[in-house]
Structure formats: C-alpha cells, structure tokens
Design a protein around this motif. Sequence first.
Motif, mmCIF file in Angstrom:
data_model
loop_
_atom_site.group_PDB
_atom_site.id
_atom_site.type_symbol
_atom_site.label_atom_id
_atom_site.label_comp_id
_atom_site.label_asym_id
_atom_site.label_seq_id
_atom_site.Cartn_x
_atom_site.Cartn_y
_atom_site.Cartn_z
ATOM 1 N N UNK A 1 0.829 -1.209 0.000
ATOM 2 C CA UNK A 1 0.000 0.000 0.000
ATOM 3 C C UNK A 1 0.862 1.257 0.000
ATOM 4 N N UNK A 2 1.938 1.255 0.793
ATOM 5 C CA UNK A 2 2.834 2.412 0.827
ATOM 6 C C UNK A 2 3.549 2.608 -0.507
ATOM 7 N N UNK A 3 3.993 1.510 -1.107
ATOM 8 C CA UNK A 3 4.669 1.610 -2.412
ATOM 9 C C UNK A 3 3.722 2.140 -3.475
ATOM 10 N N UNK A 4 2.476 1.687 -3.447
ATOM 11 C CA UNK A 4 1.490 2.172 -4.411
ATOM 12 C C UNK A 4 1.250 3.664 -4.232
ATOM 13 N N UNK A 5 1.171 4.108 -2.991
ATOM 14 C CA UNK A 5 0.949 5.529 -2.714
ATOM 15 C C UNK A 5 2.136 6.365 -3.169
ATOM 16 N N UNK B 1 24.202 15.913 -1.069
ATOM 17 C CA UNK B 1 24.673 15.153 -2.233
ATOM 18 C C UNK B 1 24.883 13.728 -1.744
ATOM 19 N N UNK B 2 24.020 12.853 -2.207
ATOM 20 C CA UNK B 2 24.024 11.460 -1.758
ATOM 21 C C UNK B 2 24.466 10.551 -2.884
ATOM 22 N N UNK B 3 25.149 9.473 -2.516
ATOM 23 C CA UNK B 3 25.587 8.468 -3.477
ATOM 24 C C UNK B 3 25.038 7.121 -3.039
ATOM 25 N N UNK B 4 24.487 6.385 -3.982
ATOM 26 C CA UNK B 4 23.969 5.058 -3.674
ATOM 27 C C UNK B 4 25.048 4.016 -3.925
ATOM 28 N N UNK B 5 24.828 2.821 -3.417
ATOM 29 C CA UNK B 5 25.805 1.737 -3.608
ATOM 30 C C UNK B 5 26.037 1.416 -5.073
ATOM 31 N N UNK B 6 25.042 1.678 -5.931
ATOM 32 C CA UNK B 6 25.221 1.407 -7.362
ATOM 33 C C UNK B 6 25.785 2.609 -8.122
ATOM 34 N N UNK B 7 26.198 3.668 -7.386
ATOM 35 C CA UNK B 7 26.880 4.801 -7.999
ATOM 36 C C UNK B 7 25.999 5.969 -8.400
ATOM 37 N N UNK B 8 24.694 5.873 -8.241
ATOM 38 C CA UNK B 8 23.818 6.990 -8.589
ATOM 39 C C UNK B 8 24.079 8.145 -7.624
ATOM 40 N N UNK B 9 23.995 9.372 -8.146
ATOM 41 C CA UNK B 9 24.171 10.568 -7.331
ATOM 42 C C UNK B 9 22.839 11.296 -7.269
ATOM 43 N N UNK B 10 22.453 11.679 -6.054
ATOM 44 C CA UNK B 10 21.180 12.363 -5.834
ATOM 45 C C UNK B 10 21.490 13.682 -5.143
ATOM 46 N N UNK C 1 2.829 9.788 -6.266
ATOM 47 C CA UNK C 1 3.252 11.139 -5.896
ATOM 48 C C UNK C 1 4.304 11.602 -6.895
ATOM 49 N N UNK C 2 3.950 12.579 -7.694
ATOM 50 C CA UNK C 2 4.823 13.017 -8.787
ATOM 51 C C UNK C 2 6.154 13.607 -8.305
ATOM 52 N N UNK C 3 6.187 14.135 -7.093
ATOM 53 C CA UNK C 3 7.410 14.776 -6.594
ATOM 54 C C UNK C 3 8.324 13.816 -5.855
ATOM 55 N N UNK C 4 7.985 12.515 -5.848
ATOM 56 C CA UNK C 4 8.804 11.508 -5.171
ATOM 57 C C UNK C 4 9.347 10.539 -6.208
ATOM 58 N N UNK C 5 10.644 10.281 -6.129
ATOM 59 C CA UNK C 5 11.268 9.272 -6.977
ATOM 60 C C UNK C 5 11.622 8.085 -6.095
ATOM 61 N N UNK C 6 11.015 6.958 -6.384
ATOM 62 C CA UNK C 6 11.248 5.744 -5.600
ATOM 63 C C UNK C 6 12.401 4.991 -6.240
ATOM 64 N N UNK C 7 13.471 4.781 -5.481
ATOM 65 C CA UNK C 7 14.682 4.205 -6.061
ATOM 66 C C UNK C 7 15.019 2.821 -5.527
ATOM 67 N N UNK C 8 14.107 2.199 -4.810
ATOM 68 C CA UNK C 8 14.383 0.860 -4.266
ATOM 69 C C UNK C 8 14.656 -0.109 -5.405
#
Length: 142
Positions: A66-70, A96-105, A74-81
């Motif tokens: 239910x939370x994932x569907x919600x 400035x955040x970096x994920x384990x797969x190298x993406x920068x946010x 939401x257009x202003x949220x990017x779900x990156x799981x």
Amino acid sequence: LTGSVNILKAAGVWPALEDYATALQTMRIVDDSQPGLPQVKVEFRADDIGRTEFGFNIPNAILKSALAARVGNIKTVTHMAPAKLKDYRIEKQKVIATTEDGAVIIASLVVGTDGRNSIVRAIAGIDAKKHDYEQVAMTCLI
C-alpha cells in the motif's frame, strides 16, 4: 485513533489497509527468562484504559504494498528501491548522496528512516544508546 493510524490516514493509505487491520485489544506477555522459576504471565486489555484497541496489526507485505502504491502516485517523489545509500555530504545547503550502485542524488533534505543501524545517523555523527535487553518478542495471529 492511534498516532500511526492518523499518519496512515494523512498519507492516504489507510483505506487500502483497513480491511486487513486487526485491532490489538489484548496484549499477553509471557516471561520465561528465569530458568527454574515459574513463567510470569500478564494480560493487558485496551478497555482497561478506556480504549477499544491499543493499535492495529497489519500484515507487513500488505502495508509495504500500500505504501509503495501511494509513493508511486506522488509526482514529486522518486522511488529508487532497491538502491541503498552509500554516503552523503552537505555542500552549499544541498545534500549530495551516493547510492551503492553509484547513482548521485542532489536534494534539499535527507531523512534517516533506515533503522537501528542507520547509515544516515552514522554519517551525521548522531550517537545512539544501545542496550540488549536479552528478550525476544513474537506477535502471532492464531
């Protein structure tokens, strides 16, 4: 109702959960941690404190769905799981955040909701007191 239910209502997910939510009306505690001594059994009822329930039990898979569907709506949220945070730093009032797969946010805010071994808290230098109570809790529906 309880604070958690109010949060789920405000987030717009309670209607998807309500049919699966089971009211927690009685808590039974069994302590058999002292070998050689009798078990201690205690029961607490919500109506003892003027409530109809202490809260609600909701199956985790249904709550997560239910939370994932919600979040997906939401257009202003990017779900990156399932991406996981590796590191972050603050520069010029931006995160400035970096994920384990190298993406920068790049964002204005980082919120640590990553549990007891929080990397967000660790990087921020926020200490946490930990204590092992040598106890286990189990919730079950029979």
